[in-house]
Write a protein that holds these residues in place. Sequence first.
Motif, PDB file in Angstrom:
ATOM      1  N   GLN A   1      -0.156 -12.697   5.860  1.00  0.00           N
ATOM      2  CA  GLN A   1      -0.109 -12.144   4.508  1.00  0.00           C
ATOM      3  C   GLN A   1       0.161 -10.639   4.501  1.00  0.00           C
ATOM      4  O   GLN A   1       0.301 -10.052   3.427  1.00  0.00           O
TER       5      GLN A   1
ATOM      6  N   ASN B   1       2.103  -7.230   4.489  1.00  0.00           N
ATOM      7  CA  ASN B   1       3.390  -6.826   3.908  1.00  0.00           C
ATOM      8  C   ASN B   1       3.912  -7.856   2.898  1.00  0.00           C
ATOM      9  O   ASN B   1       5.120  -8.044   2.758  1.00  0.00           O
ATOM     10  N   THR B   2       2.984  -8.541   2.235  1.00  0.00           N
ATOM     11  CA  THR B   2       3.325  -9.467   1.162  1.00  0.00           C
ATOM     12  C   THR B   2       2.517  -9.074  -0.072  1.00  0.00           C
ATOM     13  O   THR B   2       1.614  -8.227   0.015  1.00  0.00           O
ATOM     14  N   PRO B   3       2.782  -9.662  -1.231  1.00  0.00           N
ATOM     15  CA  PRO B   3       1.978  -9.339  -2.426  1.00  0.00           C
ATOM     16  C   PRO B   3       0.486  -9.616  -2.238  1.00  0.00           C
ATOM     17  O   PRO B   3      -0.341  -9.032  -2.945  1.00  0.00           O
ATOM     18  N   GLN B   4       0.116 -10.498  -1.288  1.00  0.00           N
ATOM     19  CA  GLN B   4      -1.298 -10.794  -1.051  1.00  0.00           C
ATOM     20  C   GLN B   4      -1.978  -9.752  -0.170  1.00  0.00           C
ATOM     21  O   GLN B   4      -3.196  -9.766  -0.012  1.00  0.00           O
ATOM     22  N   ASP B   5      -1.209  -8.825   0.385  1.00  0.00           N
ATOM     23  CA  ASP B   5      -1.770  -7.811   1.278  1.00  0.00           C
ATOM     24  C   ASP B   5      -2.615  -6.829   0.475  1.00  0.00           C
ATOM     25  O   ASP B   5      -2.258  -6.444  -0.641  1.00  0.00           O
ATOM     26  N   SER B   6      -3.747  -6.403   1.084  1.00  0.00           N
ATOM     27  CA  SER B   6      -4.636  -5.454   0.421  1.00  0.00           C
ATOM     28  C   SER B   6      -5.595  -4.869   1.451  1.00  0.00           C
ATOM     29  O   SER B   6      -5.785  -5.443   2.528  1.00  0.00           O
TER      30      SER B   6
END
Length: 277
Positions: A49, A51-56
Motif C-alpha cells: 500500500q 505510494n498508493t492512496p491508502q498510504d499514510s
Amino acid sequence: MDLQHMENGIGANSGGLSEIDFQRLAQTIATSIQKILQNVSTMQRMVNQFNTPQDSPDLKKQLHQIMTYTHQLVSDTNNQIKEVDKCKERHLKIQRDRLVDEFTSALTAFQALQRKTVDIEKNAIRQARANSYNIAKPPGSNNRSNGSGNSNNGSFFEDNFLSRKSNQQQQTQMQEEVDLQALEEQERAIRELEENIVGVNEIYKKLGAMVYEQGLTVDSIESSVEQTSVFVSQGADNLRKASSYKNKIRKKKIILFGVLSAVLLVVILILVFEFRN
C-alpha cells in the motif's frame, strides 16, 4: 515407574531435555512459526500500500510496530530452538530438523520483507528531501511608487500584501518543521529496522551453524555405521577365505594320503612278488 518415565527422568537428570518437555516446547515453536508467517503476510499487504492512496503515516507506524513485535518473536523462537536442540534422543531428530527447517524458511521471508521495507522508505525519504529543497520561495515584493496621489492607497495595499505574505511564510515554516520532524521520525524508524535486520542476520548465521554441526554429527554417525559395515563385510570375506583355504588343505592332504597309499601298496606288492619267487 515404567520405562518411558525412567527415560524421561534420566534425560532431565543428565542436563538434557526430557521428551515431554521437548514435545511441549516443539508445539510452542510451531505456533510461533505460524504467527511469524502470518505477520509477514500482513506486513507484505501493508508494504504493497506504500505510494498508493491508502498510504499514510499511521500505516507506516503500524507496520513498524508489527515488525518490532515479530523481531522479538523471532528472537524468542530462536532461544526455544536452542533448548530443543539439547534433546539428544535420536527418534526425535526428524521432528527437530523439521522445526529448524520451518523456522529457517519463516526467517528468510521476514528478512526479505525487512530489507524491502527499508529500501522503499529510504527512497521515499530521499525523494521528500529533494522535493523540500526544490520548493520555490514566495516572490519578493517590489516597492514601487505610482505617484504622490496614490501613495496612501499604495501603502494600504502594500501593507495587506506584506501581512498576507508574512502569514504564508509562517505557515510554510511551520509546515516545513512538521515535515522535517516526520522525516526525522521515519529515519529513526529506519535505523531501528536496520538494527533489527542485523540481529535477524546474526540469528540466521547461528542457525545455519547449528544445522551444519548437526549435519557433521549425522555424517559422523553414518560414517561409523559404514565403517562398521565395512569391517563386518571384511570379516565375512576373511572367514570365507579361511574356510576356502581349509578346504583346499584338506583336499591336498587327501590327495597326498592317496598317493602315499598307492606307493605303499605298490611297494608291498613288489615285495610280495619277490618273496614268492
